[in-house]
Design an enzyme around this catalytic site. Sequence first.
Site, mmCIF file in Angstrom:
data_model
loop_
_atom_site.group_PDB
_atom_site.id
_atom_site.type_symbol
_atom_site.label_atom_id
_atom_site.label_comp_id
_atom_site.label_asym_id
_atom_site.label_seq_id
_atom_site.Cartn_x
_atom_site.Cartn_y
_atom_site.Cartn_z
ATOM 1 N N GLU A 150 0.815 -1.204 0.000
ATOM 2 C CA GLU A 150 0.000 0.000 0.000
ATOM 3 C C GLU A 150 0.856 1.265 0.000
ATOM 4 O O GLU A 150 0.354 2.363 0.218
ATOM 5 C CB GLU A 150 -0.963 0.007 1.197
ATOM 6 C CG GLU A 150 -2.100 -0.977 1.032
ATOM 7 C CD GLU A 150 -3.137 -0.912 2.143
ATOM 8 O OE1 GLU A 150 -4.240 -1.432 1.928
ATOM 9 O OE2 GLU A 150 -2.843 -0.349 3.226
ATOM 10 N N THR A 180 -2.898 -17.896 3.606
ATOM 11 C CA THR A 180 -3.987 -17.847 4.578
ATOM 12 C C THR A 180 -5.292 -18.167 3.855
ATOM 13 O O THR A 180 -5.579 -17.619 2.788
ATOM 14 C CB THR A 180 -4.063 -16.481 5.267
ATOM 15 O OG1 THR A 180 -4.243 -15.446 4.287
ATOM 16 C CG2 THR A 180 -2.791 -16.201 6.047
ATOM 17 N N ASP A 235 -17.089 -9.951 11.081
ATOM 18 C CA ASP A 235 -16.377 -8.927 10.309
ATOM 19 C C ASP A 235 -14.938 -9.396 10.112
ATOM 20 O O ASP A 235 -14.196 -9.557 11.080
ATOM 21 C CB ASP A 235 -16.400 -7.589 11.068
ATOM 22 C CG ASP A 235 -15.789 -6.444 10.284
ATOM 23 O OD1 ASP A 235 -15.192 -6.688 9.215
ATOM 24 O OD2 ASP A 235 -15.900 -5.292 10.741
ATOM 25 N N ALA A 285 -9.276 -6.704 8.718
ATOM 26 C CA ALA A 285 -8.016 -6.745 9.487
ATOM 27 C C ALA A 285 -7.654 -8.124 10.025
ATOM 28 O O ALA A 285 -6.673 -8.256 10.752
ATOM 29 C CB ALA A 285 -8.026 -5.736 10.642
ATOM 30 N N ALA A 286 -8.394 -9.159 9.644
ATOM 31 C CA ALA A 286 -8.033 -10.503 10.115
ATOM 32 C C ALA A 286 -6.662 -10.911 9.587
ATOM 33 O O ALA A 286 -5.821 -11.441 10.325
ATOM 34 C CB ALA A 286 -9.096 -11.516 9.696
ATOM 35 N N GLY A 287 -6.430 -10.681 8.293
ATOM 36 C CA GLY A 287 -5.126 -11.010 7.720
ATOM 37 C C GLY A 287 -4.004 -10.191 8.322
ATOM 38 O O GLY A 287 -2.905 -10.710 8.569
ATOM 39 N N ASP A 288 -4.270 -8.919 8.583
ATOM 40 C CA ASP A 288 -3.255 -8.073 9.206
ATOM 41 C C ASP A 288 -2.964 -8.512 10.634
ATOM 42 O O ASP A 288 -1.818 -8.455 11.096
ATOM 43 C CB ASP A 288 -3.717 -6.609 9.207
ATOM 44 C CG ASP A 288 -3.845 -6.039 7.805
ATOM 45 O OD1 ASP A 288 -3.135 -6.510 6.908
ATOM 46 O OD2 ASP A 288 -4.652 -5.109 7.623
ATOM 47 N N SER A 344 -10.690 -4.584 16.510
ATOM 48 C CA SER A 344 -10.963 -6.019 16.666
ATOM 49 C C SER A 344 -9.727 -6.822 17.055
ATOM 50 O O SER A 344 -9.840 -7.993 17.411
ATOM 51 C CB SER A 344 -11.520 -6.580 15.346
ATOM 52 O OG SER A 344 -10.504 -6.662 14.358
#
Length: 308
Positions: free
Chosen positions: A146, A227, A254, A257-260, A299
């Site tokens: 990014e 992942t 939700d 941001a799970a991967g982050d 989260s």
Amino acid sequence: MSKEAQQGRVVVVGSINTDLVAQTTHLPFPGETLGSVRFLQASGGKGANQAVAAARFGAHVSMVARVGDDENGDQRLEDLEAEGIDCSGITVTPERPTGLALITVSQGGQNTVVVVDGSNGELKPADVWRQEALFRDADVVVCQLETPAETTYASLQLARQLGKITILNPAPAIDPLPSEWLSLTDYLVVNEVEALILSDIPFESESDMGRAAQQLQRQGACNVIVTLGARGTYLLQEGGGGRLFLAPRVEAVDTTAAGDTFIGVLAAQLASRHTIAKSIERGQLAAAISVTRRGGQTSIPTRDEVED
């Protein structure tokens, strides 16, 4: 060994955004207008999310990034400092606003993201080279896409010159990844979509995961981690076989941001000299907790929550 040394040190080179999140009944179809069930504004950006995840898991974290000279930039710096993150490597950029991410989240927990790079697009290789002292003190260096490509490359180069563990999360994915990047990458972490784009191998079975990871390894990556959301995580180690790590079963609300979260915890664990297997397992647990909560950085769990 001091407590700080045991925790490990992580440098994250990446984006800082303000997330504008709309909760909807479903993801909109092309041309469809939807009303929002819920709206929130929060801290975000893949770089910042990964930095927060690593910090909440106990790592000493520094960021190399840019924010705008605006209210959003001020708030993002304040949020990062509140997490104990070293912001000395973050430059304020008067000519560009702080980055934005426009996020739509369905009731089923899936999301779409549109990123407006803003000041993230002004992060230059010179910004990286100026922070050599931060890199020298680090155990692990984490990059994403990014920020400009040449800045990612400079970060991987400097980290490799200094003998640091490197993690590259090629998101948003570009095809093909330059081979010189992959040769500088210890851990390439991709999701299913990114693996498909970068390897051109569709996923239909576990054997396809292996073939995609092998293709990315042939392109130059040392270790490849794919992942797979609720299905788990696939690891192909350098010189070794593949292994599927099953994910904990949870009800997702939700996935933002799970991967982050996974990558930040992975970096914190590797910086603390844990094995790759344990690092992946802890990352999966943290990501599983994060998808049961709404929001991005809000989260992300702490280490105590994961280890309870």
